[in-house]
Enzyme design. Structure first.
Site, short mmCIF file in Angstrom:
data_model
loop_
_atom_site.label_atom_id
_atom_site.label_comp_id
_atom_site.label_asym_id
_atom_site.label_seq_id
_atom_site.Cartn_x
_atom_site.Cartn_y
_atom_site.Cartn_z
N ASP A 366 63.82 62.48 -46.19
CA ASP A 366 65.21 62.45 -46.39
C ASP A 366 65.94 63.10 -45.24
OD1 ASP A 366 64.05 65.16 -46.75
OD2 ASP A 366 65.88 65.90 -47.54
N GLU A 367 67.04 62.44 -45.03
CA GLU A 367 68.22 63.04 -44.15
C GLU A 367 67.82 63.24 -42.70
OE1 GLU A 367 70.81 65.41 -47.55
OE2 GLU A 367 69.03 66.56 -46.50
#
Ligand code: TNX
Length: 575
Positions: A366-367
């Site tokens: 993620d991210e």
């Protein structure tokens, strides 16, 4: 037994001073000719007498058979068949190590409040015989986690095809006792159970919760207590978010500074900490006893500031960044263009896989805002191959979706908008989903504007919002068959103590658990909130913190002050 034999002790006396199997017989017969043969009958007589007296004098069970969270698939009450557990009751279990372990757990759940000895014995075909029988049956309709529970005046019988099914039956049984069963010390109570039958099995195979131990560190004891909460509501996976910018929480022998340097910090300069391999094994073993699988997450390639402070050679510029104790995301990453990065990934995942008996390894994903396009998908594809090479199945946040499919891969979807064509496409290519919609099950979101801790970037999540959605239809163009299940993550940027963990989990975790377990046909907010309300007394009796959510009709006899987290705002975590 249908009537109390005349030779039995005074039933009222039997009720208050129970007749124990190891005491000499107290019945009226002055000289039993063969004492050894006759003595075992006495406790039986006393039990029957006390049961008969109890049935006459005491009200029926205060709990209804359907008062269970998550809602069982099928409930058939029989108000004429209530049963009362008496002091001489035994727990009889099929001769099987796993079943016996469940029997011991049941005894451990019931002994503190009842004060009864509840011996656990095994037999080829155990019968309730005035107590509780846990029976491994051959009933394929129950599936690998289902159970059948029968409460009759002769006792309780739980049948299942596996020890996991027996344990789920035990958790149901636990909720059918009066709430005082949760007391840690003996209480005077009639341990009545509502008569009838329950047949039950889960809707989804994967039912989980995630604890972020990276932003704030929580010691082994706190994690074990969270595992107990999961088991109570029939969740079967604990996802541990073990690494992030603010801390690295698992010892890795081949890269020791990850823990000793990377583990030293936490959000807001709270104390750091990490799990030794022995600590982690303890968590895994405790979870396994409760038929819960641990899913470890090493978040890659972003969320890696703590790793970079320990090993700057992994940083794109080769320079150690300062430790990070803030709460921003998306700024750090291990260098995807450096071969050393893949040694690191293989070593770390190899050691974590070796500690993890479960099939799933979570690689985050993620991210990673600064690793774009093919640099990102290329990294993910290599990480997926490393996981496969370790014999594990890869899980990642749904940002993994654009990368090539890997056998069996699982995406954890945390979106807030069910229209997600990129994820739907990954599903078409073979991925399965764990659903963690941010605006329904992110348990770090505040309940209401005045919730003292938590975020609101995905909105406010009251209990109804946590409950009112359907995992089977939530993501557009993703069929229910591709949904492995649900998971409620608890991120801990603002969560600093066990009391705060419980405050955020309860009462929303049972709502998510019900979505994972119960058939859609049982979905009904009004009925759910009534059943949920009954859990409050249990949490209070057990000393568990929870949020007294205003939309739940908690029983009026509860002290309002028992539910305010004692340590809000006071970091109490230790290394
Ligand atoms: C998003 S959800 C994150 C986490 C934060 C969380 C806070 C996800 C995969 N990443 O890094 O802790 O929001 O709610």
């Amino acid at each position: 037994m249908s009537s109390a034999p005349t030779a039995a002790p005074d039933p009222l006396d039997a009720g208050t001073a129970p007749h124990r199997a190891d005491e000499p017989a107290r019945h009226a017969d002055p000289a039993p000719p063969v004492l050894a043969d006759r003595a075992p009958a006495a406790p039986e007589l006393a039990r029957a007498a006390a049961q008969a007296a109890g049935d006459l004098l005491a009200p029926p069970s205060p709990v209804r058979l359907g008062d269970v969270v998550p809602a069982p698939e099928q409930v058939t009450p029989d108000p004429a068949a209530d049963f009362t557990l008496l002091p001489e009751a035994a727990i009889r279990v099929s001769t099987d190590a796993g079943a016996l372990a469940v029997g011991e757990q049941l005894a451990a759940l019931l002994r503190p409040a009842t004060g009864y000895p509840l011996p656990v014995t095994d037999a080829a075909r155990p019968e309730p015989a005035g107590g509780i029988a846990l029976v491994l049956d051959d009933d394929p309709g129950l599936g690998p986690e289902g159970y059948r529970l029968d409460v009759t005046p002769a006792g309780v019988r739980i049948g299942a095809t596996t020890p996991a099914g027996l344990l789920h039956g035990v958790q149901t049984l636990r909720q059918l006792f009066p709430a005082a069963i949760e007391n840690p010390t003996p209480v005077a109570e009639r341990w009545a159970l509502p008569g009838g039958s329950i047949t039950d099995r889960p809707r989804f195979a994967y039912r989980g919760a995630m604890l972020d131990v990276a932003r704030h560190f929580f010691g082994v004891d706190a994690v074990l207590r969270v595992i107990d909460h999961l088991a109570r509501y029939k969740l079967n996976h604990l996802h541990l978010h073990l690494t992030d910018d603010q801390g690295w929480r698992i010892a890795v022998d081949s890269w020791p500074r990850l823990a000793t340097v990377g583990g030293a910090t936490a959000v807001g300069d709270a104390p750091g900490g990490w799990y030794t391999k022995a600590d982690y094994r303890r968590i895994v073993a405790y979870a396994a006893q409760r038929h819960i699988t641990v899913v470890p997450e090493i978040d890659l390639p972003g969320h890696t500031n703590a790793a970079l402070t320990a090993y700057p050679e992994l940083a794109p510029d080769g320079v150690a960044p300062p430790p990070y104790t803030g709460t921003e995301v998306g700024f750090s990453y291990v260098d995807p263009a450096n071969e050393r990065t893949y040694d690191f990934v293989a070593d770390v995942l190899g050691e974590v896989a070796a500690l993890t008996p479960g099939p799933l390894l979570h690689v985050g994903g993620d991210e990673a805002f600064k690793v774009k396009g093919t640099a990102y998908t290329g990294f993910v594809e290599r990480a997926q191959r490393i996981v496969a090479g370790l014999g594990k199945t890869v899980v990642g946040w749904h940002q993994l979706a654009p990368a090539a499919h890997a056998d069996g891969r699982v995406l954890q979807w945390w979106g807030t908008d069910g229209a997600d064509p990129v994820t739907a496409d990954a599903v078409r290519r073979g991925a399965r989903l764990i659903l963690s919609p941010g605006n329904h099950v992110y348990l770090d979101m505040k309940y209401a504007p005045d919730t003292p801790i938590g975020h609101d970037w995905a909105g406010l999540i009251d209990v109804r919002r946590a409950y009112d959605w359907d995992p089977g239809t939530h993501v557009a163009d993703v069929p229910a068959e591709a949904v492995l299940g649900v998971e409620a993550p608890l991120w801990t940027e603002s969560v600093t103590s066990l009391a705060e963990i419980e405050f955020m989990l309860l009462p929303r975790l049972p709502a998510v658990a019900e979505l994972g377990w119960s058939p859609r046909a049982t979905h009904d907010w009004t009925a759910f909130r009534e059943r949920l309300a009954g859990q409050g007394r249990r949490w209070t009796a057990a000393g568990i913190t929870f949020h007294r959510a205003p939309e739940v009709p908690w029983p009026a006899d509860e002290p309002a002050t028992a539910h305010i987290p004692a340590q809000v705002g006071t970091p109490t975590t230790t290394a």
